[in-house]
Scaffold this motif. Structure first.
Motif, PDB file in Angstrom:
ATOM      1  N   SER A 112      10.724  65.206  32.973  1.00 36.45           N
ATOM      2  CA  SER A 112      10.813  65.873  31.674  1.00 36.45           C
ATOM      3  C   SER A 112      11.715  65.066  30.746  1.00 36.45           C
ATOM      4  CB  SER A 112      11.380  67.277  31.842  1.00 36.45           C
ATOM      5  OG  SER A 112      12.691  67.218  32.391  1.00 36.45           O
ATOM      6  N   ASP A 113      11.621  65.346  29.456  1.00 38.25           N
ATOM      7  CA  ASP A 113      12.416  64.594  28.477  1.00 38.25           C
ATOM      8  C   ASP A 113      13.912  64.722  28.751  1.00 38.25           C
ATOM      9  OD1 ASP A 113      10.071  63.829  27.240  1.00 38.25           O
ATOM     10  OD2 ASP A 113      10.177  65.341  25.661  1.00 38.25           O
ATOM     11  N   ALA A 114      14.355  65.933  29.106  1.00 36.54           N
ATOM     12  CA  ALA A 114      15.778  66.126  29.385  1.00 36.54           C
ATOM     13  C   ALA A 114      16.208  65.306  30.597  1.00 36.54           C
ATOM     14  CB  ALA A 114      16.070  67.603  29.623  1.00 36.54           C
ATOM     15  N   LEU A 115      15.355  65.250  31.625  1.00 38.76           N
ATOM     16  CA  LEU A 115      15.691  64.495  32.819  1.00 38.76           C
ATOM     17  C   LEU A 115      15.688  62.992  32.545  1.00 38.76           C
ATOM     18  CD1 LEU A 115      16.408  64.437  35.765  1.00 38.76           C
ATOM     19  CD2 LEU A 115      13.996  64.685  36.349  1.00 38.76           C
ATOM     20  N   ILE A 116      14.782  62.542  31.703  1.00 36.00           N
ATOM     21  CA  ILE A 116      14.770  61.119  31.337  1.00 36.00           C
ATOM     22  C   ILE A 116      16.106  60.718  30.720  1.00 36.00           C
ATOM     23  CG2 ILE A 116      13.786  59.476  29.681  1.00 36.00           C
ATOM     24  CD1 ILE A 116      11.046  60.684  30.291  1.00 36.00           C
ATOM     25  N   GLU A 117      16.666  61.573  29.875  1.00 36.37           N
ATOM     26  CA  GLU A 117      17.966  61.252  29.265  1.00 36.37           C
ATOM     27  C   GLU A 117      19.060  61.182  30.326  1.00 36.37           C
ATOM     28  OE1 GLU A 117      18.503  60.257  26.270  1.00 36.37           O
ATOM     29  OE2 GLU A 117      16.432  60.567  25.620  1.00 36.37           O
ATOM     30  N   ARG A 118      18.994  62.040  31.328  1.00 31.97           N
ATOM     31  CA  ARG A 118      19.976  61.965  32.411  1.00 31.97           C
ATOM     32  C   ARG A 118      19.830  60.649  33.180  1.00 31.97           C
ATOM     33  NH1 ARG A 118      20.013  68.118  35.119  1.00 31.97           N
ATOM     34  NH2 ARG A 118      19.910  69.248  33.132  1.00 31.97           N
ATOM     35  N   LEU A 119      18.592  60.225  33.397  1.00 32.45           N
ATOM     36  CA  LEU A 119      18.356  58.987  34.141  1.00 32.45           C
ATOM     37  C   LEU A 119      18.786  57.766  33.336  1.00 32.45           C
ATOM     38  CD1 LEU A 119      14.888  59.864  35.711  1.00 32.45           C
ATOM     39  CD2 LEU A 119      17.173  60.163  36.690  1.00 32.45           C
ATOM     40  N   LYS A 120      18.552  57.782  32.047  1.00 32.84           N
ATOM     41  CA  LYS A 120      19.026  56.686  31.194  1.00 32.84           C
ATOM     42  C   LYS A 120      20.547  56.608  31.216  1.00 32.84           C
ATOM     43  CE  LYS A 120      15.180  56.629  27.863  1.00 32.84           C
ATOM     44  NZ  LYS A 120      14.796  56.927  26.446  1.00 32.84           N
ATOM     45  N   THR A 121      21.187  57.779  31.183  1.00 34.67           N
ATOM     46  CA  THR A 121      22.649  57.806  31.241  1.00 34.67           C
ATOM     47  C   THR A 121      23.144  57.274  32.579  1.00 34.67           C
ATOM     48  OG1 THR A 121      22.710  59.706  29.732  1.00 34.67           O
ATOM     49  CG2 THR A 121      24.672  59.315  31.068  1.00 34.67           C
ATOM     50  N   ALA A 122      22.454  57.643  33.659  1.00 36.10           N
ATOM     51  CA  ALA A 122      22.831  57.158  34.988  1.00 36.10           C
ATOM     52  C   ALA A 122      22.667  55.648  35.090  1.00 36.10           C
ATOM     53  CB  ALA A 122      21.995  57.854  36.053  1.00 36.10           C
ATOM     54  N   ASP A 123      21.570  55.134  34.556  1.00 35.77           N
ATOM     55  CA  ASP A 123      21.332  53.689  34.594  1.00 35.77           C
ATOM     56  C   ASP A 123      22.415  52.949  33.827  1.00 35.77           C
ATOM     57  OD1 ASP A 123      19.443  51.342  35.142  1.00 35.77           O
ATOM     58  OD2 ASP A 123      19.593  51.295  32.943  1.00 35.77           O
ATOM     59  N   TYR A 155      11.293  56.546  38.616  1.00 29.21           N
ATOM     60  CA  TYR A 155      11.445  56.226  37.190  1.00 29.21           C
ATOM     61  C   TYR A 155      12.559  55.202  36.976  1.00 29.21           C
ATOM     62  CZ  TYR A 155      11.795  56.938  32.144  1.00 29.21           C
ATOM     63  OH  TYR A 155      11.817  56.745  30.777  1.00 29.21           O
ATOM     64  N   MET A 156      13.680  55.397  37.657  1.00 29.98           N
ATOM     65  CA  MET A 156      14.798  54.473  37.450  1.00 29.98           C
ATOM     66  C   MET A 156      14.456  53.061  37.912  1.00 29.98           C
ATOM     67  SD  MET A 156      18.251  56.694  38.235  1.00 29.98           S
ATOM     68  CE  MET A 156      19.311  55.425  37.528  1.00 29.98           C
ATOM     69  N   VAL A 157      13.760  52.953  39.027  1.00 36.79           N
ATOM     70  CA  VAL A 157      13.425  51.626  39.559  1.00 36.79           C
ATOM     71  C   VAL A 157      12.310  50.977  38.748  1.00 36.79           C
ATOM     72  CG1 VAL A 157      12.501  50.400  41.557  1.00 36.79           C
ATOM     73  CG2 VAL A 157      14.226  52.189  41.884  1.00 36.79           C
ATOM     74  N   GLU A 158      11.224  51.707  38.500  1.00 36.15           N
ATOM     75  CA  GLU A 158      10.040  51.111  37.881  1.00 36.15           C
ATOM     76  C   GLU A 158      10.126  51.010  36.359  1.00 36.15           C
ATOM     77  OE1 GLU A 158       6.613  53.255  39.205  1.00 36.15           O
ATOM     78  OE2 GLU A 158       6.979  52.842  41.338  1.00 36.15           O
ATOM     79  N   VAL A 159      10.790  51.954  35.716  1.00 35.88           N
ATOM     80  CA  VAL A 159      10.844  51.961  34.254  1.00 35.88           C
ATOM     81  C   VAL A 159      12.151  51.385  33.732  1.00 35.88           C
ATOM     82  CG1 VAL A 159      10.737  53.409  32.179  1.00 35.88           C
ATOM     83  CG2 VAL A 159       9.284  53.940  34.155  1.00 35.88           C
ATOM     84  N   LEU A 160      13.261  51.787  34.338  1.00 34.93           N
ATOM     85  CA  LEU A 160      14.565  51.343  33.848  1.00 34.93           C
ATOM     86  C   LEU A 160      15.054  50.067  34.527  1.00 34.93           C
ATOM     87  CD1 LEU A 160      16.379  54.800  33.595  1.00 34.93           C
ATOM     88  CD2 LEU A 160      15.105  53.580  31.824  1.00 34.93           C
ATOM     89  N   GLY A 161      14.440  49.701  35.645  1.00 32.39           N
ATOM     90  CA  GLY A 161      14.830  48.477  36.346  1.00 32.39           C
ATOM     91  C   GLY A 161      16.111  48.604  37.140  1.00 32.39           C
ATOM     92  N   THR A 162      16.465  49.810  37.559  1.00 32.64           N
ATOM     93  CA  THR A 162      17.683  50.029  38.340  1.00 32.64           C
ATOM     94  C   THR A 162      17.521  49.456  39.743  1.00 32.64           C
ATOM     95  OG1 THR A 162      17.920  52.120  37.131  1.00 32.64           O
ATOM     96  CG2 THR A 162      19.363  51.778  39.026  1.00 32.64           C
ATOM     97  N   ASP A 163      18.586  48.898  40.271  1.00 34.93           N
ATOM     98  CA  ASP A 163      18.586  48.365  41.636  1.00 34.93           C
ATOM     99  C   ASP A 163      18.400  49.522  42.623  1.00 34.93           C
ATOM    100  OD1 ASP A 163      19.071  47.226  44.094  1.00 34.93           O
ATOM    101  OD2 ASP A 163      21.027  46.370  43.556  1.00 34.93           O
TER     102      ASP A 163
END
Length: 251
Positions: A112-123, A155-163
């Motif tokens: 969800s959009d709210a969760l995406i923002e949490r993942l961006k913040t985590a990255d 999402y973090m690995v494939e979209v944000l490129g997180t290790d």
């Protein structure tokens, strides 16, 4: 029709109208239920004030309704004060070895959009703190295609490129209390420096639950992507925080 009756009926119409705007959209639907229910209560109060000159029972009920509405308003303002006061980052989080990233609803093909923002913040947090590890928290809810934490990792690995080596999984929890308790049990966090990432409106309650679980109550806020979602989320958070207070689990 008295001025009091008109006031309650107009207020009911405004609240129900706003609630009907929220209802069609899944991410903000709770706000619709909240506003429609509140509007229905106001309509009931208006009806009682209309009947009050003729019926003693209606006069008593209208007074009770006024007291309950006043208590609701006071509790809502007070709890929103708690919520807003918690929407800040704690500098101590910079020293965290582990950061718990709390899950939220996922769609069939993406967070969800709210969760995406949490993942961006985590990255961004992991990028700025190379020694930290993220624990992605969230099990599989009703109508969700997989555990939230699995999609969060994807999402973090494939979209944000997180290790991926810096991401741990907690995938059986159904609420915030379980998020924290399960992560603690899985990864032995008792003696570790911890922080929590969640949406800004959720952070005050998340800090409190971290503290009650014996973990560091340091928070990192993620923004909410739009105003309707923020409004609906604050209504939901009011209910969740009030529940903790009434059951003696907040203070």
């Amino acid at each position: 029709m008295t001025k009091s009756t008109k006031f309650w009926l107009i207020l009911a119409a405004v609240l129900i109208g706003a609630g009907l705007f929220f209802l069609p959209f899944s991410p903000i639907r709770f706000g619709g239920y909240f506003l429609v229910a509140l509007g229905a209560c106001c309509a009931g109060e208006g009806w009682m004030t209309w009947l009050a000159p003729k019926k003693r029972a209606a006069r008593v009920l209208s007074r009770v309704g006024l007291v309950l509405f006043t208590l609701f308003c006071l509790s809502f303002v007070g709890i929103q004060g708690l919520i807003v006061s918690g929407e800040h980052a704690d500098p101590e989080a910079d020293d965290a070895q582990y950061v718990l990233v709390l899950g939220a609803h996922i769609l069939q093909d993406r967070p969800s959009d709210a969760l995406i923002e949490r993942l961006k913040t985590a990255d961004a947090f992991l990028e700025a703190h190379p020694d930290a590890t993220a624990i992605l928290c969230g099990g599989q809810g009703v109508n969700e295609p997989m555990p939230e934490s699995h999609m969060m990792q994807q999402y973090m690995v494939e979209v944000l490129g997180t290790d991926p080596d810096r991401l741990l999984i907690e995938d059986t929890s159904r609420n915030t209390i379980q998020n924290i308790a399960n992560a603690k049990a899985l990864y032995g966090l008792e003696d570790a420096r911890c922080a929590v990432i969640s949406s800004d409106f959720h952070l005050a309650r998340a800090r409190k639950l971290m503290e009650q679980a014996g973990l560091d109550p340091y928070g990192v806020p993620a923004p909410v992507p739009n105003l309707p979602l923020a409004a609906a989320s604050h209504m939901r958070e009011y209910c969740s925080t009030l529940g903790l207070i009434l059951t003696g689990r907040y203070f």
